[in-house]
Design an enzyme around this catalytic site. Structure first.
Site, mmCIF file in Angstrom:
data_model
loop_
_atom_site.group_PDB
_atom_site.id
_atom_site.type_symbol
_atom_site.label_atom_id
_atom_site.label_comp_id
_atom_site.label_asym_id
_atom_site.label_seq_id
_atom_site.Cartn_x
_atom_site.Cartn_y
_atom_site.Cartn_z
ATOM 1 N N ARG A 144 46.012 46.066 41.087
ATOM 2 C CA ARG A 144 47.297 46.635 42.399
ATOM 3 C C ARG A 144 47.027 47.839 41.334
ATOM 4 N NH1 ARG A 144 50.129 41.608 41.540
ATOM 5 N NH2 ARG A 144 50.465 40.598 43.381
ATOM 6 N N LYS A 168 54.022 42.139 40.096
ATOM 7 C CA LYS A 168 55.268 42.993 40.922
ATOM 8 C C LYS A 168 56.269 42.132 40.257
ATOM 9 C CE LYS A 168 52.765 43.338 45.602
ATOM 10 N NZ LYS A 168 52.702 41.869 46.708
ATOM 11 N N HIS A 238 42.542 48.981 47.039
ATOM 12 C CA HIS A 238 43.232 47.510 47.963
ATOM 13 C C HIS A 238 41.942 47.094 47.968
ATOM 14 C CE1 HIS A 238 46.180 44.722 47.274
ATOM 15 N NE2 HIS A 238 45.711 44.054 48.870
ATOM 16 N N ARG A 241 40.359 45.016 45.777
ATOM 17 C CA ARG A 241 40.768 44.431 45.241
ATOM 18 C C ARG A 241 40.112 42.703 45.833
ATOM 19 N NH1 ARG A 241 45.700 42.074 43.090
ATOM 20 N NH2 ARG A 241 47.034 40.285 43.888
ATOM 21 N N HIS A 264 49.224 35.958 42.176
ATOM 22 C CA HIS A 264 49.524 35.764 42.891
ATOM 23 C C HIS A 264 50.329 35.167 42.909
ATOM 24 C CE1 HIS A 264 45.787 37.148 46.033
ATOM 25 N NE2 HIS A 264 46.770 37.505 46.156
ATOM 26 N N TYR A 273 40.860 34.591 51.132
ATOM 27 C CA TYR A 273 39.096 34.261 50.985
ATOM 28 C C TYR A 273 38.714 33.788 50.915
ATOM 29 C CZ TYR A 273 41.986 38.961 48.107
ATOM 30 O OH TYR A 273 42.758 39.802 48.363
#
Length: 292
Positions: A144, A168, A238, A241, A264, A273
């Site tokens: 990210r 994150k 993004h 990514r 994730h 995806y």
């Protein structure tokens, strides 16, 4: 209404991104305005009041994304207030609205490879070398934007060929890097040592003044580079990514492995995806099969 305390909680305990922090505080401020207009004391807010508030948002043609962000912000807010013994109950018992599925936008792999070759041919100073590395890192690792900005020189392990990424909510993960990317990193660090005198920044990506890079700078770099090969509207970091994840899936990578690489929390975020790959296969089938 304990807004400053809530802000510190999101920033330092939950480690939310700057964008999420701003969005949540904005939703809280709108809710407090609603309470004031309704002459409703903060401590007396109940389930019906919450349903009324979200119904008003829907009637005002707010998108499902906006309504769900408000639900998430207020649910987190009331959990914080419960923890601090400010309120007893969390009045939010509302399910998030169903979101229309959007396929991730990607850059065609061939175009991206041509772009990277073009950038290499036109490296002539520190900034062009840095810009090339930014593109290589984003596409080569799928990290990210916020994670890119947090990378420090010491996070790169050249021997084991990986980078320590702080994701994150302070979750760490190791992302592998290939020989090409290692070479790019070494060339960049050499250019940085020559160009920036007395460089004291420990961060990998820096400005021409030697200061840590910032979001708008990376956006400008990526947008300018992608404009050379793509006319699509979205040209953000993004997108690279998404392109990284789709390329791995197209080449047979395991979905769980892609999940770990992307950082994730759950597999659902990665599964989007698979739709891109399915659409790509349909396109190839239509072009190649004689009876398509």
């Amino acid at each position: 209404m304990y807004i400053k305390e809530f802000e510190r909680y999101l920033q330092y305990e939950r480690r939310y991104s700057k964008h999420t922090l701003i969005a949540y505080l904005h939703e809280i401020s709108l809710f407090l305005v609603f309470l004031e207009n309704e002459h409703l004391p903060f401590e007396e807010v109940g389930h019906r009041d919450m349903r009324h508030y979200f119904a008003m948002m829907t009637e005002a043609n707010k998108s499902a994304t906006t309504v769900n962000r408000s639900i998430s912000a207020l649910r987190t807010y009331y959990k914080f207030l419960q923890r601090e013994d400010i309120v007893k109950d969390n009045p939010i018992q509302v399910k998030a609205l169903k979101m229309p599925k959007k396929l991730p936008v990607v850059v065609e792999k061939d175009k991206l490879m041509l772009l990277l070759d073009h950038l290499e041919e036109n490296v002539h100073d520190f900034e062009s070398r840095r810009n090339k590395l930014v593109m290589e890192l984003l596409f080569g690792t799928g990290i990210r934007l916020a994670e890119l900005l947090q990378i420090q020189d010491r996070d790169i392990d050249y021997y084991n060929k990986n980078i320590l990424i702080f994701g994150k909510r302070s979750k760490e993960r190791l992302v592998p890097i290939n020989g090409t990317l290692i070479k790019e990193l070494q060339l960049y660090l050499h250019a940085k040592s020559l160009y920036i005198e007395n460089n004291k920044s420990s961060f990998l990506i820096v400005t021409k003044e030697g200061k840590p890079a910032y979001e708008k700078l990376i956006y400008r770099i990526v947008h300018k580079c992608l404009s050379m090969v793509s006319s699509q509207q979205k040209r953000s970091p993004h997108i690279l990514r998404h392109t990284f994840a789709t390329a791995l899936l197209d080449n047979g990578a395991d979905l769980n492995a892609i999940k770990e690489l992307l950082g994730h929390a759950g597999l659902a975020a990665t599964q989007v995806y698979t739709h891109n790959s399915a659409e790509r296969l349909k396109s190839i089938y239509k072009q190649a099969h004689p009876k398509a």
